[in-house]
Write an enzyme that holds these catalytic residues in place. Structure first.
Site, PDB file in Angstrom:
ATOM      1  CE  LYS A  93      -4.396   0.998   2.246  1.00 33.13           C
ATOM      2  NZ  LYS A  93      -5.326   0.539   3.259  1.00 33.13           N
ATOM      3  CE  LYS A 105      -2.665  -3.643   9.287  1.00 29.74           C
ATOM      4  NZ  LYS A 105      -3.410  -2.480   8.878  1.00 29.74           N
ATOM      5  CG  ASN A 127     -15.227   7.538   7.898  1.00 30.82           C
ATOM      6  OD1 ASN A 127     -14.600   7.670   6.858  1.00 30.82           O
ATOM      7  ND2 ASN A 127     -15.146   8.416   8.869  1.00 30.82           N
TER       8      ASN A 127
HETATM    9  N1  GLU Z   1      -4.834   1.008   9.350  1.00 28.48           N
HETATM   10  C1  GLU Z   1      -4.996   1.810   8.190  1.00 28.48           C
HETATM   11  C2  GLU Z   1      -4.638   1.014   6.938  1.00 28.48           C
HETATM   12  O1  GLU Z   1      -4.460  -0.161   7.031  1.00 28.48           O
HETATM   13  C3  GLU Z   1      -4.204   3.084   8.296  1.00 28.48           C
HETATM   14  C4  GLU Z   1      -2.753   2.863   8.374  1.00 28.48           C
HETATM   15  C5  GLU Z   1      -2.014   4.164   8.538  1.00 28.48           C
HETATM   16  O2  GLU Z   1      -2.633   5.232   8.561  1.00 28.48           O
HETATM   17  O3  GLU Z   1      -0.798   4.070   8.666  1.00 28.48           O
HETATM   18  O4  GLU Z   1      -4.581   1.531   5.856  1.00 28.48           O
END
Ligand code: GLU
Length: 425
Positions: A105, A117, A232
């Site tokens: 990502k 994570k 949201n």
């Molecule tokens: N937990 C969210 C995600 O998986 C946000 C992670 C973040 O803002 O670093 O995209």
């Protein structure tokens, strides 16, 4: 939690599949880019997974020991970053897979991070505020040695929010004897959170839709849109698209769906939705969530839960553009059917990345001690999202792959290159 998900969690099957699936995605992307097997060997697992136990005195006076994790996938590009979830199904396999996913990502929106994570096995719905505060502070004490603004940055995730980030930040300031808000993002604005974060995911999805309609040569104004989910992301998205002149012909929540081919009264629905995003219970003639996916529209946005578009309904979908605002709303089989039918599918990993882009902005603002206007946040989000969309779309065209595979290829490339320069492969 259903009996089924409990059973799946006990034998670890669901989580094992999650990790295997993520690995197969990395492998396919690396093979397509022509990287040797060593690169896959490096990237198929997190470099570091820390397991902790957190003692918490519960309200009834008893002690409970919660198990938690922090997985840091790869820090070749920069510090790792990713959310911390509080959920009964958290496991080592899950945080490992999700940390890899965060690396991809970060890569697709070109952030200077690797993925991480964390999680704690607990059910926050059954805990008091005081117990949650003790657990949040205990987690920071337990992982303190491996986190920091230049090391690994925390963020919200499933069942964690800005209050939990604030407690964690406060604990971190005590431990490290300085105010250092950049070790955690998703904070309340008064503690260094960024303007525009709450609506960031929906803004990111809107930008993807704007780019997708350009490719398909029509306008948002007058386009018929169906949004599955009114939480949201779904509710902000309905608001933005409605403001842009789209006709929102369908929306849904966990209890059912509303459909009007002439366009729903979005202002009224936004006003009447409760804090859980429920609104359909106020109406009599509702459709099911499944029926909603098949109604006539130009753009379909699944913004609810996973596995909604399947082999069964993929053939019946009428939209020419699907933008995945939820995580994994489309099965692998359905992705293939939609691609064969020439439907433009914008994958979750791209469409839902607005949130992490704005928490990156939060970290940048914390580090420089200078805070941006909401407009500046939005303009910069637009730059990053349109660049990512264009890169991925062009990759899909030149390499003749779908946008899902193209996004994984773009996501893994920088990390593979950085690891090679560092001599890790
Ligand atoms: N937990 C969210 C995600 O998986 C946000 C992670 C973040 O803002 O670093 O995209």
């Amino acid at each position: 939690m259903t009996a089924k998900s409990e059973a799946q969690n006990v034998d670890g099957k669901e989580n094992k599949n999650g990790l295997e699936l993520t690995r197969s995605i990395i492998k396919e992307a690396l093979d397509k880019l022509g990287y040797p097997e060593d690169v896959y060997e490096l990237l198929k697992d997190s470099l570091r997974i820390f397991t902790v136990r957190i003692p918490v005195r519960m309200d009834d006076g008893s002690m409970k020991y919660f198990k938690g994790y922090r997985a840091q996938h790869n820090d070749a590009v920069g510090p790792t970053k990713g959310g911390v979830r509080f959920h009964p199904n958290v496991s080592e396999l899950e945080v490992n897979a999700l940390a890899i996913w965060m690396s991809l990502k970060a890569g697709i929106v070109d952030l200077p991070y690797g993925g991480a994570k964390g999680g704690i096995i607990c059910d926050p719905r059954e805990m008091s505020f005081r117990e949650l505060e003790a657990l949040s502070r205990g987690y920071v004490r337990a992982v303190n040695q491996i986190i920091g603004p230049r090391q690994d940055i925390l963020a919200p995730d499933t069942y964690t929010n800005s209050q939990i980030m604030a407690w964690m930040m406060d604990e971190y300031s005590y431990l490290n004897k300085e105010d250092n808000p950049g070790f955690i993002t998703g904070k309340p604005n008064v503690l260094g959170g960024s303007l525009g974060r709450e609506s960031a995911t929906a803004k990111g999805v809107t930008i993807c839709i704007e780019e997708a309609v350009k490719i398909r040569d029509f306008e948002i104004e007058g386009a018929k849109v169906v949004i599955q989910g009114f939480g949201n992301a779904g509710s902000y998205l309905a608001k933005y698209l409605h403001q842009g002149g789209a006709k929102i012909v369908g929306i849904s929540d966990a209890y059912g769906a509303l459909h009007d081919p002439e366009g729903l009264d979005i202002d009224y629905l936004l006003d009447r939705r409760d804090s859980f995003g429920t609104v359909t219970t106020l109406f009599k003639n509702t459709l099911t969530n499944n029926e909603l996916l098949e109604v006539d529209c130009d753009i379909l946005v699944p913004a609810a839960v996973q596995n909604q578009i399947t082999e069964e309904n993929a053939k019946k979908i009428k939209a020419s553009i699907i933008v995945e605002a939820a995580s994994s709303p489309t099965t692998m089989e359905a992705t293939k059917i939609l691609n064969d039918r020439g439907i433009l599918l914008v994958p979750d990993i791209l469409a839902s990345s607005g949130g992490v882009v704005v928490t990156y902005f939060e970290w940048v603002q914390n580090n420089q001690g200078y805070y941006w206007s909401e407009k500046k946040v939005e303009d910069k989000l637009r730059d990053i999202m349109t660049n990512a969309f264009t890169t991925i779309y062009n990759t899909s065209q030149t390499r003749k792959v779908d946008m899902r595979l193209a996004s994984h290829m773009v996501g893994v490339r920088k990390m593979a290159e950085a690891s090679r320069y560092r001599g890790w492969v």
